[in-house]
Design a protein around this motif. Structure first.
Motif, PDB file in Angstrom:
ATOM      1  N   VAL A 137      -8.883 -25.709  12.434  1.00 35.12           N
ATOM      2  CA  VAL A 137      -7.724 -25.673  11.558  1.00 35.12           C
ATOM      3  C   VAL A 137      -7.429 -27.112  11.150  1.00 35.12           C
ATOM      4  O   VAL A 137      -7.329 -28.001  12.005  1.00 35.12           O
ATOM      5  N   HIS A 138      -7.312 -27.352   9.851  1.00 39.20           N
ATOM      6  CA  HIS A 138      -6.987 -28.696   9.371  1.00 39.20           C
ATOM      7  C   HIS A 138      -5.488 -28.948   9.518  1.00 39.20           C
ATOM      8  O   HIS A 138      -4.667 -28.098   9.169  1.00 39.20           O
ATOM      9  N   ILE A 139      -5.148 -30.133  10.045  1.00 36.27           N
ATOM     10  CA  ILE A 139      -3.764 -30.587  10.118  1.00 36.27           C
ATOM     11  C   ILE A 139      -3.781 -31.876   9.294  1.00 36.27           C
ATOM     12  O   ILE A 139      -4.291 -32.902   9.765  1.00 36.27           O
ATOM     13  N   ILE A 140      -3.268 -31.829   8.086  1.00 36.29           N
ATOM     14  CA  ILE A 140      -3.536 -32.930   7.161  1.00 36.29           C
ATOM     15  C   ILE A 140      -2.285 -33.326   6.386  1.00 36.29           C
ATOM     16  O   ILE A 140      -1.528 -32.467   5.930  1.00 36.29           O
ATOM     17  N   SER A 141      -2.065 -34.627   6.277  1.00 38.33           N
ATOM     18  CA  SER A 141      -0.900 -35.074   5.515  1.00 38.33           C
ATOM     19  C   SER A 141      -1.150 -34.831   4.032  1.00 38.33           C
ATOM     20  O   SER A 141      -2.282 -34.781   3.553  1.00 38.33           O
ATOM     21  N   ARG A 142      -0.098 -34.633   3.318  1.00 34.30           N
ATOM     22  CA  ARG A 142      -0.061 -34.180   1.943  1.00 34.30           C
ATOM     23  C   ARG A 142      -0.765 -35.103   0.936  1.00 34.30           C
ATOM     24  O   ARG A 142      -1.172 -34.675  -0.131  1.00 34.30           O
ATOM     25  N   ASP A 143      -0.869 -36.382   1.257  1.00 35.81           N
ATOM     26  CA  ASP A 143      -1.102 -37.424   0.241  1.00 35.81           C
ATOM     27  C   ASP A 143      -2.499 -37.468  -0.385  1.00 35.81           C
ATOM     28  O   ASP A 143      -2.666 -37.987  -1.479  1.00 35.81           O
ATOM     29  N   MET A 144      -3.525 -36.986   0.306  1.00 32.13           N
ATOM     30  CA  MET A 144      -4.909 -37.091  -0.196  1.00 32.13           C
ATOM     31  C   MET A 144      -5.275 -38.548  -0.517  1.00 32.13           C
ATOM     32  O   MET A 144      -6.051 -38.824  -1.425  1.00 32.13           O
ATOM     33  N   HIS A 145      -4.711 -39.451   0.238  1.00 31.39           N
ATOM     34  CA  HIS A 145      -4.956 -40.875   0.022  1.00 31.39           C
ATOM     35  C   HIS A 145      -5.911 -41.371   1.093  1.00 31.39           C
ATOM     36  O   HIS A 145      -5.512 -41.607   2.235  1.00 31.39           O
ATOM     37  N   SER A 146      -7.199 -41.497   0.737  1.00 27.60           N
ATOM     38  CA  SER A 146      -8.194 -41.914   1.708  1.00 27.60           C
ATOM     39  C   SER A 146      -9.483 -42.296   0.995  1.00 27.60           C
ATOM     40  O   SER A 146      -9.891 -41.634   0.040  1.00 27.60           O
ATOM     41  N   GLU A 147     -10.136 -43.321   1.504  1.00 26.22           N
ATOM     42  CA  GLU A 147     -11.408 -43.727   0.888  1.00 26.22           C
ATOM     43  C   GLU A 147     -12.496 -42.688   1.106  1.00 26.22           C
ATOM     44  O   GLU A 147     -13.486 -42.654   0.383  1.00 26.22           O
ATOM     45  N   LYS A 148     -12.296 -41.814   2.115  1.00 25.92           N
ATOM     46  CA  LYS A 148     -13.289 -40.769   2.378  1.00 25.92           C
ATOM     47  C   LYS A 148     -13.124 -39.564   1.462  1.00 25.92           C
ATOM     48  O   LYS A 148     -13.921 -38.638   1.486  1.00 25.92           O
ATOM     49  N   LEU A 211      -3.669 -41.118  -7.825  1.00 22.70           N
ATOM     50  CA  LEU A 211      -3.233 -40.823  -6.452  1.00 22.70           C
ATOM     51  C   LEU A 211      -2.745 -42.085  -5.735  1.00 22.70           C
ATOM     52  O   LEU A 211      -1.905 -42.019  -4.842  1.00 22.70           O
ATOM     53  N   GLU A 212      -3.292 -43.196  -6.148  1.00 15.24           N
ATOM     54  CA  GLU A 212      -2.860 -44.488  -5.611  1.00 15.24           C
ATOM     55  C   GLU A 212      -1.367 -44.711  -5.929  1.00 15.24           C
ATOM     56  O   GLU A 212      -0.581 -45.088  -5.055  1.00 15.24           O
ATOM     57  N   GLU A 213      -1.002 -44.448  -7.162  1.00 18.14           N
ATOM     58  CA  GLU A 213       0.406 -44.597  -7.577  1.00 18.14           C
ATOM     59  C   GLU A 213       1.287 -43.558  -6.902  1.00 18.14           C
ATOM     60  O   GLU A 213       2.399 -43.858  -6.462  1.00 18.14           O
ATOM     61  N   ALA A 217       4.737 -43.853  -4.393  1.00 21.14           N
ATOM     62  CA  ALA A 217       6.004 -43.169  -4.680  1.00 21.14           C
ATOM     63  C   ALA A 217       6.350 -42.176  -3.562  1.00 21.14           C
ATOM     64  O   ALA A 217       7.502 -42.081  -3.129  1.00 21.14           O
ATOM     65  N   TRP A 218       5.339 -41.482  -3.085  1.00 25.93           N
ATOM     66  CA  TRP A 218       5.542 -40.456  -2.047  1.00 25.93           C
ATOM     67  C   TRP A 218       6.052 -41.075  -0.740  1.00 25.93           C
ATOM     68  O   TRP A 218       7.011 -40.593  -0.134  1.00 25.93           O
ATOM     69  N   ARG A 219       5.392 -42.170  -0.317  1.00 24.34           N
ATOM     70  CA  ARG A 219       5.817 -42.724   0.980  1.00 24.34           C
ATOM     71  C   ARG A 219       7.172 -43.429   0.883  1.00 24.34           C
ATOM     72  O   ARG A 219       7.826 -43.653   1.887  1.00 24.34           O
ATOM     73  N   ALA A 220       7.585 -43.755  -0.354  1.00 25.09           N
ATOM     74  CA  ALA A 220       8.886 -44.414  -0.529  1.00 25.09           C
ATOM     75  C   ALA A 220      10.051 -43.431  -0.599  1.00 25.09           C
ATOM     76  O   ALA A 220      11.207 -43.837  -0.638  1.00 25.09           O
TER      77      ALA A 220
END
Ligand code: 5GP
Ligand code: ZN
Length: 221
Positions: A137-148, A211-213, A217-220
């Motif tokens: 089961v994936h437990i994953i943060s919403r952001d999809m921010h990753s070099e992978k 997604l970088e932008e 905004a998301w983490r702020a």
């Protein structure tokens, strides 16, 4: 990548360092995904041999008792993931800042703003058609921010109905998400920002820049 590579975590969790195997119980093992597709990406692996090599749709839809155990341990995993998310990006959050400032001013504790609930930014679910053989089961943060996070299928596998939230199990017999053709279509679907809904067609590089932008905004928030 060998399809069977997740097996050893379930049989011998003690062989792995604590940053890889985060915790384990009689029923499950919580590990870190080696190729994280977001800021926090963990995998919860049921250990039961009877269930581990079955397709997630079958295993999680046909055995209510098993599903109950997985859901319970997933809740705990979400709390751990949220705490990790807060450690990694929490200091950027406006909601958290307001709380810290109230603490620093010496305001009475019952007047402190709540701070951000990071569990709301953690998603839990399975892929409709997993690439790895052992049930996870994936437990994953919403952001999809990753070099992978490197191509369209990576993105769409978490941001279309290909991602089946654990809370939606058991799936009905006629649930369209069981359909292979439908799910292959989801993997190849046009890209769409998870946060603002903007469409990117097949322009993955452009989505990555966007997604970088969105991450800032998301983490702020
Ligand atoms: P699936 O697409 O099968 O639902 O996802 C399998 C996940 O396992 C992927 O997110 C991938 O990054 C991860 N993964 C693949 N091989 C390994 C491994 O050997 N160890 C760990 N911890 N994760 C892996
Ligand atoms: Zn957006």
């Amino acid at each position: 990548i060998w399809r069977g590579a997740l097996g050893e975590y379930t049989t011998h969790p003690e062989r792995f360092p604590p940053n890889v195997v985060i915790r384990y119980t009689e029923h499950t093992v919580l590990i870190r995904d080696t190729f994280p597709k977001a800021t926090v990406h963990l995998l919860l692996l049921p250990r039961s041999e009877e269930h581990s090599l079955r397709h997630p749709t079958a295993a999680l839809s046909e055995d209510p008792e098993f599903l109950e155990i997985v859901k319970r341990e997933a809740d705990e995993a979400v709390r751990l993931a949220a705490a990790e998310l807060e450690r990694k990006v929490g200091s950027f959050s406006a909601a958290n800042k307001a709380r810290y400032e109230a603490m620093a001013r010496g305001d009475p504790p019952d007047s402190w703003p709540r701070g951000r609930d990071w569990t709301k930014d953690v998603r839990v679910g399975t892929h409709a058609h997993p690439s790895m053989a052992h049930l996870h089961v994936h437990i994953i943060s919403r952001d999809m921010h990753s070099e992978k996070m490197k191509h369209r299928k990576h993105y769409n596998s978490f941001n279309t109905p290909f991602f089946v939230p654990l809370g939606e199990y058991p799936l009905a017999e006629d649930d369209v998400r069981r359909d292979t053709g439908f799910q292959n279509g989801n993997l190849m679907a046009e890209l769409r920002c998870w946060r603002c809904g903007r469409e990117f067609g097949n322009r993955f590089a452009e989505l990555k820049r966007h997604l970088e932008e969105e991450f800032e905004a998301w983490r702020a928030e």
